[in-house]
Design a protein around this motif. Structure first.
Motif, PDB file in Angstrom:
ATOM      1  N   TYR A 159      10.697  10.776   1.975  1.00 41.20           N
ATOM      2  CA  TYR A 159      10.676   9.177   2.067  1.00 41.20           C
ATOM      3  C   TYR A 159      11.245   8.652   2.984  1.00 41.20           C
ATOM      4  O   TYR A 159      11.054   7.724   3.464  1.00 41.20           O
ATOM      5  N   MET A 206       0.983  -1.259   0.049  1.00 37.71           N
ATOM      6  CA  MET A 206      -0.051   0.042  -0.094  1.00 37.71           C
ATOM      7  C   MET A 206       0.771   1.290  -0.113  1.00 37.71           C
ATOM      8  O   MET A 206       0.342   2.346  -0.693  1.00 37.71           O
ATOM      9  N   LYS A 207       1.989   1.190   0.681  1.00 41.24           N
ATOM     10  CA  LYS A 207       3.195   2.418   0.628  1.00 41.24           C
ATOM     11  C   LYS A 207       3.590   2.681  -0.567  1.00 41.24           C
ATOM     12  O   LYS A 207       3.514   3.868  -0.955  1.00 41.24           O
ATOM     13  N   ARG A 208       3.802   1.487  -1.253  1.00 46.08           N
ATOM     14  CA  ARG A 208       4.484   1.754  -2.562  1.00 46.08           C
ATOM     15  C   ARG A 208       3.422   2.241  -3.295  1.00 46.08           C
ATOM     16  O   ARG A 208       3.793   3.282  -4.390  1.00 46.08           O
ATOM     17  N   LEU A 261      10.204   8.870   6.512  1.00 43.44           N
ATOM     18  CA  LEU A 261       8.838   8.110   6.634  1.00 43.44           C
ATOM     19  C   LEU A 261       9.237   6.637   6.517  1.00 43.44           C
ATOM     20  O   LEU A 261       8.388   5.693   6.989  1.00 43.44           O
ATOM     21  N   ASN A 262      10.249   6.292   5.796  1.00 42.75           N
ATOM     22  CA  ASN A 262      10.475   4.617   5.755  1.00 42.75           C
ATOM     23  C   ASN A 262      11.713   4.197   6.281  1.00 42.75           C
ATOM     24  O   ASN A 262      12.604   3.444   5.535  1.00 42.75           O
ATOM     25  N   LEU A 306       1.166   4.476  -2.717  1.00 40.36           N
ATOM     26  CA  LEU A 306       1.199   5.685  -2.422  1.00 40.36           C
ATOM     27  C   LEU A 306       2.156   6.790  -2.630  1.00 40.36           C
ATOM     28  O   LEU A 306       2.015   7.599  -3.458  1.00 40.36           O
ATOM     29  N   TRP A 307       3.194   5.977  -2.775  1.00 43.22           N
ATOM     30  CA  TRP A 307       4.546   6.677  -3.359  1.00 43.22           C
ATOM     31  C   TRP A 307       4.673   6.865  -4.642  1.00 43.22           C
ATOM     32  O   TRP A 307       5.045   7.730  -5.070  1.00 43.22           O
TER      33      TRP A 307
END
Length: 87
Positions: A79, A1-3, A82-83, A5-6
């Motif tokens: 990025y 899901m994060k991918r 946050l990661n 979004l980014w």
């Protein structure tokens, strides 16, 4: 899901940088501007419009490139922040 979004953030950033540059050639909305906002004209080239009448107008492409670099650097820092991998 994060991918996802980014990837969406990257695609949106690309579209915005392209629209603000002089290279935007699409006319996707009417002449009165996007959502009726005259400043968002359909032919793009907003940096040139913002610099028109100033001494910086001849350096429009350089200013756009520096702004794009700074924006992309800020997004990369966000990025990375946050990661962070777990310690």
């Amino acid at each position: 899901m994060k991918r996802i979004l980014w990837l969406l953030i990257a695609a949106l950033t690309t579209a915005v940088l392209y629209y603000v540059s002089r290279f935007w050639t699409f006319r996707l909305w009417p002449r009165d501007g996007l959502f009726g906002i005259e400043a968002l004209r359909p032919q793009g080239g907003l940096v040139a419009q913002w610099l028109r009448g100033t001494d910086l107008a001849p350096f429009e492409l350089l200013i756009w490139a520096i702004g794009a670099f700074l924006l992309l650097t800020a997004l990369q820092k966000l990025y990375d922040l946050l990661n962070k991998p777990p310690e």
